[in-house]
Scaffold this motif. Structure first.
Motif, PDB file in Angstrom:
ATOM      1  N   VAL A 163      -7.136   0.199  -7.317  1.00 38.15           N
ATOM      2  CA  VAL A 163      -6.523   0.925  -6.235  1.00 38.15           C
ATOM      3  C   VAL A 163      -7.353   2.332  -5.930  1.00 38.15           C
ATOM      4  O   VAL A 163      -7.593   3.017  -6.582  1.00 38.15           O
ATOM      5  N   ILE A 173      -7.165  -2.193  -2.169  1.00 40.88           N
ATOM      6  CA  ILE A 173      -6.642  -2.584  -3.333  1.00 40.88           C
ATOM      7  C   ILE A 173      -7.416  -3.926  -3.503  1.00 40.88           C
ATOM      8  O   ILE A 173      -7.489  -4.805  -2.980  1.00 40.88           O
ATOM      9  N   TRP A 196       0.778   1.435   6.749  1.00 37.73           N
ATOM     10  CA  TRP A 196       1.695   0.339   6.258  1.00 37.73           C
ATOM     11  C   TRP A 196       3.102   0.305   7.506  1.00 37.73           C
ATOM     12  O   TRP A 196       4.122  -0.572   7.252  1.00 37.73           O
ATOM     13  N   ASN A 227      -0.561   6.625   5.914  1.00 35.17           N
ATOM     14  CA  ASN A 227      -1.422   5.305   5.678  1.00 35.17           C
ATOM     15  C   ASN A 227      -0.996   4.373   6.773  1.00 35.17           C
ATOM     16  O   ASN A 227      -0.704   4.404   8.087  1.00 35.17           O
ATOM     17  N   VAL A 245      -4.208   5.090   0.724  1.00 31.80           N
ATOM     18  CA  VAL A 245      -4.712   4.112  -0.095  1.00 31.80           C
ATOM     19  C   VAL A 245      -5.647   3.225   0.875  1.00 31.80           C
ATOM     20  O   VAL A 245      -5.269   2.460   1.867  1.00 31.80           O
ATOM     21  N   LYS A 291       0.821  -1.239  -0.110  1.00 26.20           N
ATOM     22  CA  LYS A 291      -0.053  -0.091   0.003  1.00 26.20           C
ATOM     23  C   LYS A 291       0.841   1.294   0.050  1.00 26.20           C
ATOM     24  O   LYS A 291       0.636   2.333  -0.625  1.00 26.20           O
TER      25      LYS A 291
END
Length: 738
Positions: free
Chosen positions: A491, A461, A695, A693, A458, A438
């Motif tokens: 996405v 997905i 991640w 995000n 994001v 991501k």
């Protein structure tokens, strides 16, 4: 005539209507003084002697014969009148105003005094035009009777449209009431021009469409088409881009005459552009075939948007592609589907614990995800995608903070992956769910759209097998691509607009750039395709074993590139964050306070300096000073000296400290240290925090459960950032929807 004497007097200078020149009354009769006037009225020269005065006893009792005269006037109207019969000095007479001033009502009062005749028309009033008053006018080649319609005073003006008399003409009829008569001017009435218009036309094959007829389209000069203009060689495409051939168009008294018998319908080709709405999404139609106008074909709904089944009706009409998606059905969101929740600076993730139907939603409390926010938001399922709309969340105003509105743009980009050996939809989907992946997509979007990385989130997905977009008969089944299916990736993302003087303009610019991302050959699409491979390769290196399939995908993307299939029409909404409040400008009061504070500071500095010097003089020595940190370190080593001079009787801080633990700070400091370093310590909300995000490492789970009937709640265990860490907590909160 002056008195009983008469004399011919010649005009010395040519005069226009209403002008006059004077002459001495004595030149006519020596017994009178003053001036008389020679007046020109409608080309007739008249003499009036009302300005003469008797200056001799011989004329005191003189009468006014018929030859004497007086000027009477009312407004711009004037005349010279004489008595109807001889009047003796001192006598008077009256007569109708209409005799002296035609078009006036009332009476004129006239008197004779010592041979001088004077008439007064002050009681005369101009006649009005009654409602029934009328006159004859000519518009074009026809005559019409025009009425006043209502009572109008003399001198009053009004206008009527020429079309009131003849609809083929435009302009105005200017009218005026003059002493009871209507005077009209019709010179401004001209044949009507043709205005640009839309109208329906029928072709020889009985098909019909609306066309726009304009002066520019048919070759006329100006913004409107002149009367009697005609062009027998008008391009049909100038009337509508969906037509071919030649048309004949003319204008006559405001109406277009159109002959489209030489026009035919244009078909649809690969260059034909069109958009369709499926569910809540608007996307370009994946169409690249050649169709004749009027053709209706079927297209798999999954070829338009993944997560949908059924067949869409696609029709070509006059070079336009339209779709009917009523035959499309959305898929459900399966157990384990996740949604990204972005509230202020916190990016969290929720997971459904059971299957949700498409367009089913659950309501959640904003405070369960961010303690400083209130309100509720929805987590909605649509065609396999779980999404959260947090626009209903607003921050609780805190002291020293203020609420700031931030524009957020939401969209999605879909592209086709090259063939990846050994990859399946399931394995690729698992790789795409990793935080590193991501982050790779966020970096790619940031570089291609000109955004900062912390402004991109994001949200989901989706990997799916491509469905052929080849058009078939409406009853034909959907066809998937051959044995080794081609995978496509969608996405979904959010972009936060940086605070600026004009967020609306920045959001509009982002919408345009996202649209360009879906256009083949655009700078944005080229940047996306160029950056994606290296970013995926970097993400795969973070976990070579679990992301082996991502590493393979990165290699083929770098080698072969990707094909962007579409971008969704962006949606713009407003979210809210808290920022530091701007101090108010107190103007003059602030200046006074600063001056006083500065003065007090100087005084305190002088006093402190004096006391310090005095201490030196008394002690003749300066004790060693240790910082708090130095003292702590020394205590740990066991070689620290007392803070204060023992000779001065100052107590040592060693007293009372635990021997086995070393030096302990005072209880108040201990509490502060423990509190600021404890897990879950609450820090100030950062100023417009940077979104990273979800991640980052150190993820942890949270669960959502119903706390009250009707509204599902989220119970979470989240680690708050350490003191001074203003980054958002990304990926550290998770929950389960029940």
């Amino acid at each position: 005539a002056v008195g009983s004497n008469s004399k011919a007097i010649q005009l010395q200078t040519e005069r226009a209507h209403g002008e006059y020149e004077t002459f001495p009354c004595a030149s006519v009769s020596p017994s009178f003084s003053g001036d008389g006037r020679l007046v020109c009225l409608k080309g007739v020269l008249l003499a009036e002697t009302s300005g003469c005065r008797c200056s001799s006893s011989s004329c005191n009792a003189a009468a006014c014969p018929l030859s004497t005269s007086s000027l009477v006037s009312r407004g711009s109207y004037m005349n010279v009148v004489s008595p109807e019969t001889e009047i003796q000095s001192g006598e008077s007479q009256t007569f109708d105003c209409d005799q002296a001033l035609p078009g006036h009502s009332g009476q004129v009062s006239a008197t004779c005094r010592s041979g001088v005749y004077r008439a007064d028309a002050i009681m005369c009033q101009p006649l009005p035009c009654l409602a029934a008053s009328n006159t004859t006018i000519q518009v074009g080649y026809q005559s019409f009777v025009m009425n006043a319609t209502v009572r109008r005073e003399s001198g009053q003006k009004w206008q009527r449209a020429c079309a009131d008399f003849d609809p083929r003409y435009e302009g105005t009829v200017s009218s005026m009431c003059v002493l009871g008569d209507i005077v009209a001017n019709t010179t401004l009435c001209v044949p009507k021009l043709c205005d640009n218009e839309e109208r329906s036309v029928s072709l020889t094959d009985s098909s019909s469409l609306n066309v726009r007829i304009s002066a520019a389209a048919i070759g006329a000069v100006g913004s409107r088409t002149p009367n009697f203009f005609h062009n027998a060689s008008t391009n049909c495409s100038a009337l509508d881009f969906g037509l071919l051939g030649t048309a004949s168009v003319g204008c006559r008294y405001g109406d277009f005459s159109v002959d489209v018998s030489g026009c035919s319908a244009r078909g649809c080709g690969p260059a034909t552009k069109g958009k369709t709405v499926i569910g809540s999404k608007e996307i370009p139609i994946p169409y690249d075939a050649n169709l004749t106008s009027g053709t209706v074909m079927g297209m798999p709904c999954a070829a338009i948007m993944p997560g949908w089944t059924g067949t869409s009706r696609l029709q070509c009409a006059f070079a336009r592609i339209t779709t009917d998606n009523s035959g499309c059905s959305p898929a459900v969101c399966l157990t384990g589907a996740k949604a990204t929740v972005v509230i202020g600076s916190v990016v969290s993730e929720v997971e459904v614990s059971e299957t949700m139907d498409s367009f089913e939603y659950q309501v959640m409390n904003c405070s369960d995800f961010h303690a400083s926010y209130r309100g509720q938001f929805r987590v909605t399922c649509e065609a396999q995608i779980l999404s959260a709309n947090t626009s209903g969340c607003s921050p609780v105003v805190q002291e020293g903070k203020e609420v700031q509105a931030v524009k957020t743009v939401e969209s999605a980009v879909a592209f086709a992956l090259p063939q990846v050996e050994g990859a399946t939809k399931e394995t690729m989907q698992a790789a795409m769910q990793s935080p590193a992946t991501k982050r790779a997509y966020a970096k790619t979007l940031a570089s291609s759209l000109g955004m900062a990385l912390d402004e991109v989130v994001v949200t989901s997905i989706l990997v799916y097998e491509a469905v052929s977009a080849v058009l078939t008969a409406l009853d034909a089944p959907s066809r998937r691509l051959a044995a080794a299916p081609q995978l496509e990736v969608s996405v979904n993302f959010q972009l936060r607009v940086s605070p600026s003087t004009d967020q609306d303009e920045d959001a509009s610019s982002l919408v345009e750039r996202i649209g360009s991302l879906g256009n083949s050959g655009s700078a944005e699409q080229q940047a996306f395709a160029t950056a994606l491979g290296p970013n995926l390769k970097e993400a795969a290196a973070a976990s070579p074993e679990s992301l082996a399939v991502l590493a393979k995908a990165a290699e083929v993307v770098v080698a072969e590139g990707i094909v962007v299939k579409r971008t969704e029409t962006p949606r713009v909404f407003t979210t809210y964050v808290t920022v530091e409040a701007q101090p108010a400008d107190d103007g003059g009061d602030s200046l006074v306070v600063n001056i006083i504070a500065a003065a007090l500071g100087i005084i305190c500095a002088l006093v402190c300096g004096y006391l310090a010097l005095r201490q030196i003089w008394l002690k003749q020595d300066v004790n060693q000073v240790q910082t708090y940190s130095e003292r702590c370190a020394a205590e740990q080593r066991g070689d620290a000296e007392d803070f204060f001079d023992e000779e001065a009787g100052s107590p040592s801080p060693r007293a009372g400290r635990p021997d086995q633990e070393g030096f302990s700070p005072p209880p108040a400091i201990q509490n502060v240290v423990n509190h600021s370093g404890a897990p879950g310590a609450i820090n100030d909300i950062p100023d417009l925090p940077a979104l990273q995000n979800f991640w980052e490492e150190n993820q942890h789970d949270a669960q959502v459960r119903n706390r009250s009937a009707g509204l599902p709640q989220l119970e979470e265990e989240q680690q708050r950032p350490a003191s001074g860490d203003s980054r958002p907590r990304t990926g550290n909160s998770a929950g389960t929807l029940r």
